[in-house]
Structures are given as C-alpha cells and as structure tokens.
Write a protein that holds these residues in place. Structure first.
Motif, PDB file in Angstrom:
ATOM      1  N   HIS A   1       0.868  -1.187   0.000  1.00 37.27           N
ATOM      2  CA  HIS A   1       0.000   0.000   0.000  1.00 37.27           C
ATOM      3  C   HIS A   1       0.898   1.228   0.000  1.00 37.27           C
ATOM      4  N   TYR A   2       0.576   2.191  -0.857  1.00 42.80           N
ATOM      5  CA  TYR A   2       1.392   3.398  -0.978  1.00 42.80           C
ATOM      6  C   TYR A   2       0.601   4.601  -0.500  1.00 42.80           C
ATOM      7  N   GLU A   3       1.161   5.347   0.437  1.00 45.64           N
ATOM      8  CA  GLU A   3       0.566   6.581   0.940  1.00 45.64           C
ATOM      9  C   GLU A   3       1.231   7.742   0.205  1.00 45.64           C
ATOM     10  N   VAL A   4       0.489   8.330  -0.753  1.00 46.47           N
ATOM     11  CA  VAL A   4       1.047   9.321  -1.660  1.00 46.47           C
ATOM     12  C   VAL A   4       1.502  10.574  -0.918  1.00 46.47           C
ATOM     13  N   THR A   5       0.695  11.072   0.017  1.00 43.97           N
ATOM     14  CA  THR A   5       0.999  12.352   0.669  1.00 43.97           C
ATOM     15  C   THR A   5       2.292  12.306   1.477  1.00 43.97           C
ATOM     16  N   ARG A   6       2.644  11.136   2.018  1.00 43.83           N
ATOM     17  CA  ARG A   6       3.855  11.030   2.825  1.00 43.83           C
ATOM     18  C   ARG A   6       4.978  10.272   2.122  1.00 43.83           C
ATOM     19  N   SER A   7       4.678   9.735   0.942  1.00 42.79           N
ATOM     20  CA  SER A   7       5.639   8.890   0.217  1.00 42.79           C
ATOM     21  C   SER A   7       6.078   7.710   1.082  1.00 42.79           C
ATOM     22  N   TRP A   8       5.100   7.074   1.731  1.00 37.79           N
ATOM     23  CA  TRP A   8       5.353   5.878   2.528  1.00 37.79           C
ATOM     24  C   TRP A   8       4.835   4.660   1.781  1.00 37.79           C
ATOM     25  N   LEU A   9       5.635   3.620   1.792  1.00 38.14           N
ATOM     26  CA  LEU A   9       5.225   2.346   1.189  1.00 38.14           C
ATOM     27  C   LEU A   9       5.155   1.291   2.287  1.00 38.14           C
ATOM     28  N   LEU A  10       3.987   0.639   2.381  1.00 37.74           N
ATOM     29  CA  LEU A  10       3.801  -0.428   3.345  1.00 37.74           C
ATOM     30  C   LEU A  10       3.857  -1.755   2.612  1.00 37.74           C
ATOM     31  N   THR A  11       4.720  -2.665   3.062  1.00 37.89           N
ATOM     32  CA  THR A  11       4.785  -3.999   2.471  1.00 37.89           C
ATOM     33  C   THR A  11       4.533  -5.038   3.558  1.00 37.89           C
ATOM     34  N   SER A  12       3.720  -6.021   3.241  1.00 36.84           N
ATOM     35  CA  SER A  12       3.526  -7.161   4.139  1.00 36.84           C
ATOM     36  C   SER A  12       4.028  -8.404   3.428  1.00 36.84           C
ATOM     37  N   GLY A  13       4.680  -9.291   4.184  1.00 39.98           N
ATOM     38  CA  GLY A  13       5.347 -10.427   3.555  1.00 39.98           C
ATOM     39  C   GLY A  13       4.864 -11.770   4.035  1.00 39.98           C
ATOM     40  N   ALA A  14       5.293 -12.793   3.314  1.00 45.52           N
ATOM     41  CA  ALA A  14       4.981 -14.165   3.701  1.00 45.52           C
ATOM     42  C   ALA A  14       5.675 -14.540   4.997  1.00 45.52           C
ATOM     43  N   ASP A  15       6.652 -13.744   5.419  1.00 40.49           N
ATOM     44  CA  ASP A  15       7.355 -13.981   6.683  1.00 40.49           C
ATOM     45  C   ASP A  15       6.601 -13.409   7.881  1.00 40.49           C
ATOM     46  N   LYS A  16       5.349 -12.943   7.651  1.00 40.20           N
ATOM     47  CA  LYS A  16       4.474 -12.381   8.700  1.00 40.20           C
ATOM     48  C   LYS A  16       5.010 -11.075   9.263  1.00 40.20           C
ATOM     49  N   ILE A  17       5.802 -10.371   8.461  1.00 39.95           N
ATOM     50  CA  ILE A  17       6.375  -9.091   8.880  1.00 39.95           C
ATOM     51  C   ILE A  17       5.797  -7.976   8.015  1.00 39.95           C
ATOM     52  N   ILE A  18       5.444  -6.852   8.644  1.00 39.38           N
ATOM     53  CA  ILE A  18       4.996  -5.654   7.943  1.00 39.38           C
ATOM     54  C   ILE A  18       6.106  -4.611   8.025  1.00 39.38           C
ATOM     55  N   LYS A  19       6.481  -4.053   6.881  1.00 38.69           N
ATOM     56  CA  LYS A  19       7.541  -3.056   6.843  1.00 38.69           C
ATOM     57  C   LYS A  19       6.998  -1.743   6.277  1.00 38.69           C
ATOM     58  N   LEU A  20       7.461  -0.644   6.842  1.00 37.76           N
ATOM     59  CA  LEU A  20       7.081   0.683   6.394  1.00 37.76           C
ATOM     60  C   LEU A  20       8.314   1.387   5.842  1.00 37.76           C
ATOM     61  N   TRP A  21       8.229   1.813   4.573  1.00 35.08           N
ATOM     62  CA  TRP A  21       9.376   2.383   3.881  1.00 35.08           C
ATOM     63  C   TRP A  21       9.136   3.861   3.592  1.00 35.08           C
ATOM     64  N   ASP A  22      10.161   4.672   3.810  1.00 33.87           N
ATOM     65  CA  ASP A  22      10.156   6.059   3.387  1.00 33.87           C
ATOM     66  C   ASP A  22      10.700   6.113   1.963  1.00 33.87           C
ATOM     67  N   MET A  23       9.815   6.387   0.993  1.00 28.14           N
ATOM     68  CA  MET A  23      10.195   6.331  -0.407  1.00 28.14           C
ATOM     69  C   MET A  23      10.677   7.686  -0.960  1.00 28.14           C
ATOM     70  N   THR A  24      10.804   8.677  -0.079  1.00 28.27           N
ATOM     71  CA  THR A  24      11.198  10.009  -0.529  1.00 28.27           C
ATOM     72  C   THR A  24      12.509  10.035  -1.323  1.00 28.27           C
ATOM     73  N   PRO A  25      13.544   9.274  -0.923  1.00 27.84           N
ATOM     74  CA  PRO A  25      14.795   9.335  -1.684  1.00 27.84           C
ATOM     75  C   PRO A  25      14.681   8.802  -3.117  1.00 27.84           C
ATOM     76  N   VAL A  26      13.718   7.927  -3.391  1.00 29.22           N
ATOM     77  CA  VAL A  26      13.640   7.318  -4.729  1.00 29.22           C
ATOM     78  C   VAL A  26      12.399   7.728  -5.508  1.00 29.22           C
ATOM     79  N   VAL A  27      11.374   8.208  -4.815  1.00 29.09           N
ATOM     80  CA  VAL A  27      10.169   8.695  -5.493  1.00 29.09           C
ATOM     81  C   VAL A  27      10.112  10.208  -5.311  1.00 29.09           C
ATOM     82  N   SER A  28      10.695  10.902  -6.246  1.00 27.15           N
ATOM     83  CA  SER A  28      10.777  12.358  -6.130  1.00 27.15           C
ATOM     84  C   SER A  28      10.990  12.970  -7.503  1.00 27.15           C
TER      85      SER A  28
END
Length: 365
Positions: A338-365
C-alpha cells in the motif's frame, strides 16, 4: 496519535494506532464469523468493508479516535471466498469479486445487490474509475475485462489479453487514463486507454510474480513489488515503445536456414532444421546463430538483457541502454503493498508475517 492501520489475523480484525513516539499499538479488535480474505477502508467516512471466506461482506464504522468499531451491516455477496472488496463513496457502492467467478456491486446504504457480471475465471484484482464508472477486472485466465456500470446494469466494453499468467495486480491512473496490470508471468503491461488507440507497453523487471502496483501521480513513477522481495521504481515520464509482434516464418529471416518443422525445405536443402527464436527488438524469427547477442532495451521495458538479432544489437547505442528503473530489495517475500502518496510511505507485508514501512522520498521524487 497518528494514522491508523488495519491487519487481518485469521478471524480477527485488529486496528493499530501510531503513537507520537512512532510506535504502533493495538487499539481495538473484532472477531469475525469466518476467516477474513480482503478489506477496504475509506478514511473520509471511516468505513471498513471486510470480505470473508464464506462469501459475506461485513461493514464497520470506526470511531474518530479509532478506539471503537461499530458493526453496520453484513450481507452475502458471493457463493465463495470474497477476493476483492472496494467501497466507492461517490456512488455509495460496494464493489466485490469472488471465487464464484462473479463481479457484483451493492448499495452500501441498504446492502441490496444492484447488479453483477459473470467472468471467465475467478477474479484476483479490481480497480474502478469514478468519473466514467468503468470497472477494471483482472482474473486468473490472464485477461483484464473493462465494464461500464450504471445504477443497476453493466455492459462489456472490451477485454485486454496480453499476459500469459494470471493477473495479480491492477493500478489505475485517472489523470493520464492509463491502466497498469501485473501478472504471475513476471511482467507488467501499461494499457494506454486515454487516446492512444489501445497502446500496450510491456515492462520486464521482475524475476517472480508481481504482487502489487501503485502509482505516484505527481512524479509519474510506477512502484511494483514481487514475491521475491524486489521493489522496482519505474520512470514513466519517458517516451516508451511498444514491443513488436513476433513474426511467423518457416525459416530464419536472416540466413534462411529452415526451422525443424519445415520438413520440405530440410529435405530439399539437405540441412538439419534449427530451433526458432525471436529478436525482442524487431520481432523477426531467427535461428540461434543469427540472434546470439543479448542487450537491455529499457525504452521497450526490458531492464534485463534479452535476445536480439545481430543487426539490432549493432543499432542499440549506450544511450539506448540507459536504465529507466531502479531496483531495491525488501528482504522479504512481498504479499501485499500500500502506498501513501501524501507522505511517500510504502507499506509492504510479507509471507514472513512481517509488515515493513518504507520512506520512499529518496527514490520517489
């Protein structure tokens, strides 16, 4: 407190709140009568729509502080597992698809079924354009169906057939009127619906099934994720080219050696038939010797090296090989994004049962 997120664990819907410290804490949860299969949350109305394995959809309204969820209604939308549920505030519609191969839409106020459409295979993903009332339906046969919805009727507009595997992700850009589809065949196709006469652009940058797509409108960048953990950022603000149709021939279109099924030419020329290949740049049918070179062709979507004929290899310059995408490793097998456009945050959930929140500002700009 910050924003809220929701997580499904078996038959439990749990709401998490982000505190000022930056940590997430569980706020409230609700036990469901059947395992949850999908959900849709509208932030403006705080309406949460939850699809379940038994074919029912339950709707809840969350309190302003996200510490309470009030059941609103539950209705049976499908005869099998609900695969996608989507709440459309502008129409007060709940769109849904299921493993019963049906696409349905209901009135969110009454729960009454308004209409439906029978698909050729069970549906895996869904997008909707509010302005034109077009629904984009991707299924396991590999095709994308476009439907025009009215209040109680729908009509088939067209179908797109470009994937060799099931459609696993869809992303709609209402500004440029472009639809992106990802597939288990590792590819992404950009379908230009907004005036370029059905142009289809392929993007090849994943080694495994594409699991999610999202689009950053302000920078014209596409974000794609795959089950091998790859995150690819595509620059869509370039003039891309369609890949050519593969040409049919009974012999190599350069050296004229017969292919192995061309028995007459093999007999006449006393030559052993060769295996057929295709140049990814020109589409000509070639033998292995005449198409032994490899090259990236980023403007055609080939970020990895692919087979090209000798003539095309000579015509490809270093400038033509300049990449149009960047590659990143999430370090887990991605299932959902899931991508939050206003904050440039990307949420990924994995088969390893882990949810990660990424700051995409350095690459999505």
């Amino acid at each position: 407190m910050g924003s809220s997120a929701s997580q499904k664990i078996g038959r439990t819907i749990r709401i998490w709140l982000k505190r000022d410290s930056g940590q997430y804490w569980p706020s409230v949860y609700h036990s469901m009568p059947s395992p949850c299969s999908c959900m849709s949350f509208n932030q403006e109305t705080r309406r949460l729509s939850v699809g379940m394995d038994n074919g029912f959809i339950s709707e809840f309204v969350l309190a302003e502080d996200y510490n309470k969820m009030t059941p609103d209604r539950t209705f049976q939308a499908h005869q099998g597992r609900v695969t996608v549920v989507l709440f459309v505030l502008e129409m007060e519609w709940v769109l849904s698809t299921g493993q019963d191969k049906n696409f349905n839409w209901h009135c969110s106020e009454s729960g009454q079924r308004l209409g439906g459409y029978r698909t050729t295979a069970w549906v895996s993903c869904l997008q909707f354009d509010v302005e034109t009332r077009h629904a984009f339906v991707g299924d396991h046969s590999g095709q994308v169906t476009i439907l025009k919805l009215e209040q109680e009727t729908c009509s088939l507009v067209t179908t797109f057939k470009g994937h060799t595997g099931s459609v696993t992700a869809l992303c709609w850009d209402p500004v440029q009127r472009v639809l992106f589809s990802g597939s288990s065949d590792h590819s992404i196709i950009m379908w230009d619906i907004g005036g370029r006469k059905g142009t289809a652009i392929e993007l090849q940058g994943h080694n495994e099934k594409v699991q999610g797509l999202c689009y950053a409108h302000h920078t014209r960048q596409l974000i794609s994720c795959s089950s091998d953990g790859g995150i690819v950022i595509w620059n869509m603000d370039v003039q891309r080219q369609e890949t050519p149709e593969w040409l049919d021939s009974d012999s190599c279109q350069k050296c004229e050696q017969p292919f192995f099924w061309n028995f007459k030419q093999m007999w006449d020329s006393k030559k052993i038939g060769l295996r057929q290949h295709h140049c990814r740049k020109c589409g000509k049918a070639m033998c292995g010797k005449c198409s032994s070179k490899r090259s990236t062709i980023p403007l055609m979507g080939f970020e990895f090296e692919v087979r090209v004929c000798d003539s095309c290899h000579e015509s490809i310059t270093d400038e033509d090989r300049a990449p149009t995408a960047t590659f990143h490793d999430s370090k887990h097998s991605i299932v959902h994004i899931h991508y939050e456009v206003t904050r440039s945050w990307l949420l990924t959930s994995g088969a390893d049962k882990i949810i990660k929140l990424w700051d995409m500002t350095p690459v999505v700009s």
